[in-house]
Design an enzyme around this catalytic site. Structure first.
Site, short mmCIF file in Angstrom:
data_model
loop_
_atom_site.label_atom_id
_atom_site.label_comp_id
_atom_site.label_asym_id
_atom_site.label_seq_id
_atom_site.Cartn_x
_atom_site.Cartn_y
_atom_site.Cartn_z
N TYR A 61 0.88 -1.32 -0.18
CA TYR A 61 0.11 -0.04 -0.08
C TYR A 61 1.00 1.13 -0.04
CZ TYR A 61 -4.23 -2.39 0.60
OH TYR A 61 -5.42 -3.34 0.18
N GLU A 69 -8.26 -7.26 5.03
CA GLU A 69 -7.40 -8.45 4.24
C GLU A 69 -6.78 -9.28 5.43
OE1 GLU A 69 -5.41 -5.89 1.40
OE2 GLU A 69 -7.39 -5.45 0.69
N GLY A 78 -24.31 -17.39 -19.81
CA GLY A 78 -23.09 -17.92 -20.21
C GLY A 78 -22.23 -18.57 -19.02
C1 HEM Z 1 -6.42 2.07 -1.27
C2 HEM Z 1 -5.65 1.29 -1.87
C3 HEM Z 1 -6.30 0.58 -3.04
C4 HEM Z 1 -7.40 0.59 -3.67
C5 HEM Z 1 -8.62 1.74 -3.60
C6 HEM Z 1 -7.63 -0.32 -4.57
C7 HEM Z 1 -8.61 -0.78 -5.35
C8 HEM Z 1 -8.64 -1.99 -6.22
C9 HEM Z 1 -10.12 -2.04 -7.18
C10 HEM Z 1 -11.18 -1.24 -7.03
C11 HEM Z 1 -9.88 -3.19 -7.66
C12 HEM Z 1 -10.78 -3.95 -8.58
C13 HEM Z 1 -11.71 -4.93 -8.02
C14 HEM Z 1 -12.33 -5.85 -8.76
O1 HEM Z 1 -12.09 -6.58 -9.22
O2 HEM Z 1 -13.62 -5.42 -8.96
C15 HEM Z 1 -8.52 -3.78 -7.29
C16 HEM Z 1 -7.79 -4.98 -7.74
C17 HEM Z 1 -6.59 -5.21 -7.82
N1 HEM Z 1 -5.70 -4.57 -6.83
FE1 HEM Z 1 -6.05 -2.91 -5.74
N2 HEM Z 1 -6.39 -1.30 -4.67
C18 HEM Z 1 -5.63 -0.78 -3.75
C19 HEM Z 1 -4.42 -1.11 -3.46
C20 HEM Z 1 -3.78 -2.32 -4.04
C21 HEM Z 1 -2.34 -2.59 -3.74
C22 HEM Z 1 -1.55 -2.13 -2.70
C23 HEM Z 1 -2.05 -3.77 -4.58
C24 HEM Z 1 -0.96 -4.22 -4.82
C25 HEM Z 1 0.23 -3.76 -5.23
C26 HEM Z 1 -3.17 -3.82 -5.31
C27 HEM Z 1 -3.12 -4.82 -6.36
C28 HEM Z 1 -4.21 -5.01 -7.07
C29 HEM Z 1 -4.45 -6.10 -8.21
C30 HEM Z 1 -3.36 -6.92 -8.48
C31 HEM Z 1 -5.88 -6.18 -8.30
C32 HEM Z 1 -6.60 -7.12 -9.63
C33 HEM Z 1 -6.44 -6.48 -10.74
C34 HEM Z 1 -7.23 -7.15 -11.99
O3 HEM Z 1 -7.36 -8.22 -11.80
O4 HEM Z 1 -7.34 -6.40 -12.94
N3 HEM Z 1 -4.33 -2.95 -5.12
N4 HEM Z 1 -8.00 -2.82 -6.55
#
Ligand code: HEM
Ligand SMILES: Cc1cc2nc3c(=O)[nH]c(=O)nc-3n(C[C@H](O)[C@H](O)[C@H](O)COP(=O)(O)OP(=O)(O)OC[C@H]3O[C@@H](n4cnc5c(N)ncnc54)[C@H](O)[C@@H]3O)c2cc1C
Length: 401
Positions: A95, A137, A274
């Site tokens: 984060y 988490e 689907g």
């Molecule tokens: C306040 C901080 C964060 C917010 C608001 C945030 C928000 C989100 C959102 C909205 C999604 C899409 C969820 C869905 O599938 O509907 C997501 C997916 C994801 N986030 Fe975060 N995230 C944050 C921090 C992080 C951090 C620290 C990491 C690590 C580097 C991370 C890695 C990912 C990954 C790998 C995905 C999946 C992306 C995909 O499959 O397209 N996120 N996050």
């Protein structure tokens, strides 16, 4: 509660941030993945290319900034993201990296408009959002008995079954011979695939498509074949090619906030299209096996019999009313046995079968399909809190509801 000065600054700057939101999150990903190329393994390259990832992040940050003082409004969003993150092994230290690059991207895109006061207010919002996700988490990891460093476990394919023309079901057993984790019908796992041809690993989520049996987990994967305009789907085509019986894969613990309340006895209405059938099929199998008295309705829309995924397990269940719809039925598809309605599906026309007092409604399918069914249910007087859905990609729905 946000401090009054921060709330005033956020409210005043929301419109300008919203107007530039995807430019900011787009720049954020460029910066962060440039500085930390190892994180490319974590981020879905297809969602990067389509722009859905930056849209989902922008939508979430906007929704949180607007509603963070109304916990009920923001709860579904926090749960959805926390479950997705837990299935990807996201750890608290990451984060800091995301925060640094997101704030820098805001500065780059909005330039001198970002005063020290504005930067402080948005930094505060980011860290409140991050804190809420980190806490959720941590609880998910603790309850699963894992850490972000040990989020994947090795499984072996013990059964492979073709599901019509385009999908395959894979039954997976842990190679350490201990039982697989418990899960709720509706939850998913992430599967990791090595892709040496592009020098990356990639993770994708797959809903568990059968009720728990204490020995195995089952997923059902639709092959996303490419065409002139689009490349083959990276992970689904790799699994279709290589996930033979005896092959081994790294798989996460089950997570996911769209889960059947197995302690309840109220009716369950499942509406899918689907490959969206998979989590709802697990619910149906759970009802058949463990709650045979619980009433249900199972609506599924497929193009035709060849695309009817998990059709072979569609045997009648005592208290479940089936409505199978083929919207492009072939000559060999039998109306009345393998499907009950041919042509376009309009929920309102079947309201007498589908809408039940006290029911919970579970939707899964393409986004436009789910929006149409949700609107139709609300139009039939179903309360919004009774309508639950799973999006097979970055969720562009929760933040807008
Ligand atoms: C306040 C901080 C964060 C917010 C608001 C945030 C928000 C989100 C959102 C909205 C999604 C899409 C969820 C869905 O599938 O509907 C997501 C997916 C994801 N986030 Fe975060 N995230 C944050 C921090 C992080 C951090 C620290 C990491 C690590 C580097 C991370 C890695 C990912 C990954 C790998 C995905 C999946 C992306 C995909 O499959 O397209 N996120 N996050
Ligand atoms: C919670 C959840 C549960 C899911 N459950 C299931 C399930 O039970 N079964 C199932 O089959 N799937 C499920 N999915 C979807 C699954 O995770 C994958 O998204 C899907 O298998 C496609 O992944 P892929 O790697 O094959 O395709 P990707 O490589 O991710 O590509 C996805 C699409 O984008 C297109 N694309 C990629 N790059 C480009 C580009 N540069 N330009 C234009 N187009 C491009 C591809 O052609 C493809 O159509 C679920 C998803 C989620 C989030």
């Amino acid at each position: 509660m946000l401090a009054p000065n921060h709330r005033a600054t956020i409210d005043a700057t929301l419109p300008v941030v919203a107007a530039h939101a995807t430019a900011i999150t787009g720049r954020f990903y460029e910066r962060m993945l440039g500085a930390h190329p190892e994180l490319r393994n974590l981020f879905n390259q297809g969602n990067q290319a389509s722009g859905e990832q930056k849209q989902a992040l922008a939508g979430a940050v906007y929704a949180y900034a607007q509603h963070c003082d109304t916990p009920d409004a923001i709860e579904p969003l926090l749960n959805r993201i926390a479950h997705k993150h837990a299935s990807l092994g996201i750890s608290a230290d990451m984060y800091t990296i995301v925060g640094r690059h997101l704030m820098a991207a805001i500065g780059e895109i909005l330039g001198d408009a970002v005063t020290a006061e504005i930067a402080e207010a948005w930094d505060t919002v980011y860290w409140r959002f991050a804190g809420e996700l980190i806490a959720r988490e941590a609880v998910l990891y603790r309850d699963a008995g894992i850490t972000p460093a040990s989020f994947l476990r090795e499984y072996e394919v013990v059964e492979r079954v073709a599901e019509g023309d385009v999908a395959v079901s894979l039954r997976l057993r842990p190679t350490d011979d201990a039982p697989p984790p418990a899960f709720k019908p509706g939850q998913y796992v992430s599967v990791q695939v090595e892709l040496p041809e592009i020098g990356l690993r990639q993770l994708r989520q797959y809903s568990l498509s059968d009720a728990a049996d204490g020995r195995t987990l089952r997923i059902t994967v639709k092959r996303e074949a490419g065409d002139d305009a689009r490349p083959d789907g990276l992970v689904s085509t790799n699994l279709a090619r290589h996930a033979d019986v005896g092959s081994r894969w790294l798989v996460s613990n089950p997570f996911g906030d769209l889960a059947l309340d197995t302690g309840a006895s109220t009716p369950v209405v499942m509406v899918s299209a689907g490959v969206g059938v998979t989590p709802l099929h697990a619910m149906r199998r759970h009802l058949a096996r463990h709650q045979p008295q619980r009433r249900g309705v199972f609506v599924h829309v497929a193009a035709h019999g060849g695309r009817h995924i998990l059709k072979r397990e569609q045997a009648a269940v005592p208290h479940i009313d089936d409505l199978i719809v083929y919207d492009a039925a072939r000559g060999e598809d039998r109306l009345g046995s393998d499907h009950h309605h041919a042509g376009r599906f309009a929920l309102a026309e079947h309201a007498a079968t589908i809408v039940r007092p006290d029911a919970d409604y579970y939707l899964c399918g393409p986004l436009p399909f789910m929006i149409a069914q949700r609107d139709a249910l609300l139009g039939q007087g179903v309360p919004a809190k009774r309508v639950h859905f799973e999006v097979f990609g970055p969720d562009l729905l929760t933040a807008t509801l």
